[in-house]
Motif scaffolding. Structure first.
Motif: not given
Ligand code: NAD
Length: 489
Positions: A154, A157-158, A166, A184, A214, A232-234, A238, A257-259, A384
């Motif tokens: 998962i 978008w960034n 990776r 999405p 989503g 998961f990256t995000g 989440v 996750l975030g930083g 963040e």
């Molecule tokens: P997000 O967590 O909103 O979404 C990330 C992914 O998770 C998307 O594909 C989204 O559709 C999915 N998602 C959302 N809710 C979910 C759920 N309940 N269950 C499963 N999947 C779900 O993150 P974002 O806003 O798209 O991305 C920005 C964040 O990602 C920032 O916090 C950033 O720091 C982090 N990030 C971390 C790294 C890293 O390597 N540590 C790299 C890039 C981005």
């Protein structure tokens, strides 16, 4: 609109990729150009039923893939890397349009994704086990790494191309099947493109699925009993939700996750070079990078000079549609995110921070912003931002720098700038972060360095050539004897 001749739009329009191109059960998703909002394509959206069907196909296909000689698995990925290189121009342009990143970032992303894939491919040629010793002479004992099975990936978008690369490259190389759910907002460069590339490169059918959608689609992926692991990256929010579901299911979840990364500038530094690095760390990709320099911690005696240089550099930066010109910054990804940046800036001003550059926006085009008099307790220090805001906090001595840097529950990257390496190292040794850079800013990405965070930035599973073989496999102990032994009963 076609990404390249390898990924023509008529192949993927309104489709998901799961055992071939098909209609998704959750409708379609419009793909937009972020700078203008115009629609540049449309992909299918995967339902929970699609996820389950994909997992069943993948489970079946994975057995034969795991039995395929490793070097042959690697060859498929090397061909993907070659295709990416050959079509880098068009792919970078797609990233620019779909994510709103400036052109150099689009090209950099393709380059780094190629490296991720080539190094992932190399894993397929590595030894997969060891002969262990045994207390029993007749027992031949082996410990080997076996694939996890079906890996759910998962991504956000960034940096969609690289963050997918990776995970999918090492996962496929080590014999797994992959279900990829791109964000999405970036389903083409984060997913559809890989379906096209892997198909052309000769990946056997059923091993790789692209399931745009989503939260619901992602949740179905995490819960599906046929999916053995989640990469998961995000966001932290989440990631915590996924971690708790996966934990309950006793499923491995690698969470990146975030930083809110500190960039510490000591008083013995070259101020102009430090301000330039700091500006890059805060404004690259409009600050929408997990590793962005979220807090500039600057020593008192050089603070005025540093701020003057940072403001001068910031005021000279241009903002505009990156597909149409060579701007330094493009748009913020969406209105909701831009409003969040507004909130963080306004709340921090109401608590005493001052804006010395930027601070406003024209639609999604946020001016690069410098804020000073920032202290803990302000949102611009604590949260963040994911926007182009450089927040400056002044400290007196090294102890205070460490204390401020660690005054945050994230722990992804920290950086220290100083002409005294021993002093910088002593500070670095005390920082709570998965990654520390001395004499650089915070945004560095190399597949060779373990990439992962501590605290709210992740659960310590790093992506890198050092760690990927372990991350996407698990141990199996195998013993063999010539004959059954005699037992007492
Ligand atoms: P997000 O967590 O909103 O979404 C990330 C992914 O998770 C998307 O594909 C989204 O559709 C999915 N998602 C959302 N809710 C979910 C759920 N309940 N269950 C499963 N999947 C779900 O993150 P974002 O806003 O798209 O991305 C920005 C964040 O990602 C920032 O916090 C950033 O720091 C982090 N990030 C971390 C790294 C890293 O390597 N540590 C790299 C890039 C981005």
């Amino acid at each position: 609109m076609s990404v390249t001749e390898l990924a023509p739009a008529d192949v993927w329009r309104n489709r998901i990729y799961s055992g071939g191109w098909k209609t998704g059960g959750a409708g379609t998703i419009a793909v937009t150009e972020k700078a203008t909002g115009i629609e540049i394509g449309s992909v299918g959206a995967a339902s929970a039923a699609d996820v389950s069907a994909a997992a069943a196909i993948a489970t079946e296909a994975q057995r034969a893939w795991a039995a395929t000689p490793g070097p042959q698995r690697g060859d498929v990925l090397r061909e993907v890397a070659r295709l990416l290189q050959e079509h880098r121009e068009e792919i970078a342009r797609q990233i620019v349009r779909e994510t709103g990143s400036i052109r150099p970032k689009g090209y950099l992303e393709v380059k780094l994704a190629i490296r991720e894939i080539l190094e992932g491919a190399a894993l397929a040629s590595q030894s997969t086990g060891v002969i262990t010793t045994s207390d029993v002479r007749e027992r031949h004992s082996v410990a080997r790494r076996v694939p996890m099975g079906v890996v759910g990936v998962i991504t956000p978008w960034n940096s969609p191309l690289i963050l997918a690369a990776r995970a999918i490259a090492p996962a496929l190389a080590t014999g797994n099947a992959v279900l990829l759910k791109p964000d999405p907002q970036t389903p083409v460069s984060g997913g559809i493109l890989y379906a096209c590339l892997l198909e052309i490169a000769g990946l056997p059918e059923g091993l790789f699925h692209v399931l745009p959608g989503g939260a619901e689609t992602g949740d179905a992926l995490v819960r599906d009993p046929q999916v053995n692991m989640i990469s998961f990256t995000g966001s932290t929010r989440v990631g915590q939700a996924i971690g708790s579901v996966a934990g309950g299911l006793l499923k491995r979840a690698n969470l990146e996750l975030g930083g809110k990364n500190p960039y510490i500038v000591l008083d013995d530094v070259d101020v102009e070079a430090a301000a330039s690095a700091g500006a890059w760390g805060s404004f690259l990709h409009q600050g929408q990078v997990c590793m962005a320099a979220g807090r500039h911690l600057v020593q008192e005696s050089i603070a005025d000079a540093y701020i003057e240089s940072l403001v001068r550099r910031t005021s000279a930066l241009t903002v505009g549609d990156p597909f149409k010109g060579d701007f330094h910054l493009g748009p913020i990804i969406n209105e909701r995110q831009a409003e969040n940046v507004d909130r963080i800036v306004a709340d921090s001003v109401s608590k005493g921070a001052k804006i010395l550059a930027g601070g406003s926006r024209d639609g999604l085009f946020f001016k690069p912003t410098v804020m000073v008099d920032v202290v803990p307790g302000m949102p611009v220090f604590d949260e963040e931002i994911f926007g182009p805001v450089a927040a400056v906090t002044v400290f007196k001595d090294d102890d205070e720098a460490v204390s401020l840097a660690n005054q945050n529950r994230y722990g992804l990257v920290a950086a220290v700038a100083s002409s005294n390496l021993r002093r910088a190292q002593r500070i670095a040794d005390r920082l709570h972060a998965g990654i520390v850079h001395i004499n650089d800013q915070t945004i560095l990405h190399e597949v060779f360095g373990p990439m992962g965070g501590v605290g709210l930035s992740g659960n310590g599973h790093n992506y890198s050539t050092l760690t990927n073989a372990d991350q996407f496999t698990e141990w199996q102990w195998v013993t063999t004897r010539d004959d059954l032994p005699a037992y007492p009963f």
